[in-house]
Design a protein around this motif. Structure first.
Motif, PDB file in Angstrom:
ATOM      1  N   PHE A 102       0.836  -1.204   0.000  1.00 11.45           N
ATOM      2  CA  PHE A 102       0.000   0.000   0.000  1.00 11.45           C
ATOM      3  C   PHE A 102       0.872   1.255   0.000  1.00 11.45           C
ATOM      4  O   PHE A 102       1.880   1.326   0.687  1.00 11.45           O
ATOM      5  N   SER A 103       0.441   2.256  -0.759  1.00 15.36           N
ATOM      6  CA  SER A 103       1.184   3.522  -0.832  1.00 15.36           C
ATOM      7  C   SER A 103       0.211   4.686  -0.869  1.00 15.36           C
ATOM      8  O   SER A 103      -0.822   4.624  -1.551  1.00 15.36           O
ATOM      9  N   ASP A 104       0.533   5.744  -0.130  1.00 12.93           N
ATOM     10  CA  ASP A 104      -0.276   6.965  -0.153  1.00 12.93           C
ATOM     11  C   ASP A 104       0.640   8.162   0.020  1.00 12.93           C
ATOM     12  O   ASP A 104       1.873   8.051  -0.142  1.00 12.93           O
ATOM     13  N   GLY A 105       0.085   9.309   0.345  1.00 14.77           N
ATOM     14  CA  GLY A 105       0.885  10.514   0.502  1.00 14.77           C
ATOM     15  C   GLY A 105       1.903  10.408   1.621  1.00 14.77           C
ATOM     16  O   GLY A 105       3.009  10.954   1.521  1.00 14.77           O
ATOM     17  N   MET A 106       1.546   9.712   2.694  1.00 12.35           N
ATOM     18  CA  MET A 106       2.487   9.538   3.808  1.00 12.35           C
ATOM     19  C   MET A 106       3.690   8.712   3.382  1.00 12.35           C
ATOM     20  O   MET A 106       4.818   8.974   3.797  1.00 12.35           O
ATOM     21  N   GLU A 107       3.447   7.692   2.552  1.00 13.50           N
ATOM     22  CA  GLU A 107       4.542   6.872   2.034  1.00 13.50           C
ATOM     23  C   GLU A 107       5.492   7.706   1.193  1.00 13.50           C
ATOM     24  O   GLU A 107       6.717   7.610   1.335  1.00 13.50           O
ATOM     25  N   GLU A 108       4.953   8.535   0.312  1.00 13.64           N
ATOM     26  CA  GLU A 108       5.798   9.365  -0.550  1.00 13.64           C
ATOM     27  C   GLU A 108       6.598  10.372   0.272  1.00 13.64           C
ATOM     28  O   GLU A 108       7.770  10.626  -0.019  1.00 13.64           O
ATOM     29  N   ALA A 109       5.970  10.939   1.298  1.00 21.93           N
ATOM     30  CA  ALA A 109       6.678  11.877   2.170  1.00 21.93           C
ATOM     31  C   ALA A 109       7.818  11.178   2.897  1.00 21.93           C
ATOM     32  O   ALA A 109       8.915  11.740   3.044  1.00 21.93           O
ATOM     33  N   PHE A 110       7.572   9.945   3.345  1.00 23.10           N
ATOM     34  CA  PHE A 110       8.612   9.170   4.029  1.00 23.10           C
ATOM     35  C   PHE A 110       9.793   8.915   3.097  1.00 23.10           C
ATOM     36  O   PHE A 110      10.955   9.107   3.483  1.00 23.10           O
ATOM     37  N   VAL A 111       9.515   8.466   1.871  1.00 26.06           N
ATOM     38  CA  VAL A 111      10.574   8.174   0.906  1.00 26.06           C
ATOM     39  C   VAL A 111      11.414   9.414   0.645  1.00 26.06           C
ATOM     40  O   VAL A 111      12.656   9.366   0.646  1.00 26.06           O
ATOM     41  N   TYR A 112      10.752  10.549   0.437  1.00 26.64           N
ATOM     42  CA  TYR A 112      11.483  11.786   0.172  1.00 26.64           C
ATOM     43  C   TYR A 112      12.372  12.165   1.361  1.00 26.64           C
ATOM     44  O   TYR A 112      13.557  12.476   1.184  1.00 26.64           O
ATOM     45  N   LEU A 113      11.813  12.130   2.563  1.00 27.27           N
ATOM     46  CA  LEU A 113      12.564  12.546   3.744  1.00 27.27           C
ATOM     47  C   LEU A 113      13.750  11.624   4.008  1.00 27.27           C
ATOM     48  O   LEU A 113      14.828  12.076   4.407  1.00 27.27           O
ATOM     49  N   MET A 114      13.572  10.315   3.788  1.00 31.91           N
ATOM     50  CA  MET A 114      14.664   9.385   4.021  1.00 31.91           C
ATOM     51  C   MET A 114      15.783   9.572   2.997  1.00 31.91           C
ATOM     52  O   MET A 114      16.969   9.507   3.331  1.00 31.91           O
ATOM     53  N   LYS A 115      15.412   9.800   1.748  1.00 30.25           N
ATOM     54  CA  LYS A 115      16.440  10.047   0.735  1.00 30.25           C
ATOM     55  C   LYS A 115      17.167  11.361   1.009  1.00 30.25           C
ATOM     56  O   LYS A 115      18.390  11.457   0.828  1.00 30.25           O
ATOM     57  N   GLN A 116      16.428  12.341   1.475  1.00 30.71           N
ATOM     58  CA  GLN A 116      17.055  13.613   1.826  1.00 30.71           C
ATOM     59  C   GLN A 116      18.040  13.436   2.979  1.00 30.71           C
ATOM     60  O   GLN A 116      19.173  13.934   2.928  1.00 30.71           O
TER      61      GLN A 116
END
Length: 233
Positions: A187-201
């Motif tokens: 499952f993926s939603d906006g929270m997942e995308e925010a997590f991915v971005y923050l972790m890569k950052q």
């Protein structure tokens, strides 16, 4: 990957590109900087192209021609110089800057599978039971795992399907290239995308870490640890 996340990752990638260029200010010619920016502006989202360019370095190829739509991208390697030609333009980098630019941009733009995704790992690298005819299925239970003592991280950790984690220490750490097939995405939603971005950052831009697959030193150290553990069994 949604358009919003893709745009955010593009911006993050260019932050990392500028960071790398500044760290190699003495090795990268000033006139090459705008050409480097133009190259990544055109081809940053073609992860397959960037991976082929990185693989050409790993295989020590003297040259390679690649295609992106109607464009032809040429890679040349001579001595310590790595040159990329595209659209009647070119830039040349030393090995360290060439590797870092490609490795970090590949990992920033690469898709991250959500928690709960089920994947098949390449049996050439992972086959816990030689009697099994089919590749092992793994359920992803975590992402961005940084082992102590390493300057890189594992993109994924998971457990064998359908067994799960029957006892401590049975989790499997792995990287994107070891995934042979995605059986089912989680499952993926906006929270997942925010997590991915923050972790890569945090991992890639702020801590200057990358997937362990891009670190020869950490891969050798990991292999030695695995061989030592096997010998202790």
């Amino acid at each position: 990957m949604t358009d919003d996340l893709n745009q955010q990752l593009r911006q993050l990638a260019f932050r990392k590109i500028d960071q790398i260029i500044q760290s190699f200010a003495g090795e990268i010619q000033a006139e090459s900087v705008p050409v480097i920016h133009e190259f990544f502006d055109l081809y940053l989202e073609d992860n397959r192209l960037l991976q082929h360019l990185y693989q050409a370095y790993k295989e020590n190829l003297p040259s390679l021609n690649l295609h992106h739509q109607q464009d032809i991208i040429t890679y040349k390697h001579e001595g310590a110089a790595h040159t990329i030609l595209f659209s009647n333009k070119q830039f040349t980098l030393d090995e360290d800057s060439y590797v870092r630019l490609l490795a970090y941009t590949i990992e920033i733009m690469r898709e991250v599978l959500p928690l709960g995704s089920i994947v098949e790992l390449n049996p050439a690298y992972f086959k816990p039971d030689s009697q099994l005819e089919s590749p092992s299925k793994v359920v992803i239970t975590g992402r961005f795992i940084g082992p102590k003592g390493y300057n890189s991280y594992f993109p994924y950790v998971g457990v064998i399907y359908p067994v799960g984690e029957m006892k401590a220490g049975t989790q499997i750490h792995f990287t994107a290239p070891l995934i042979k097939r995605v059986v089912q995405k989680g499952f993926s939603d906006g929270m997942e995308e925010a997590f991915v971005y923050l972790m890569k950052q945090e991992f890639i831009v702020e801590k200057d870490l990358n997937s362990i697959e891009f670190s020869n030193h950490d891969m050798k150290e990991l292999q030695q640890e695995m061989e030592q553990k096997a010998g202790d069994v």
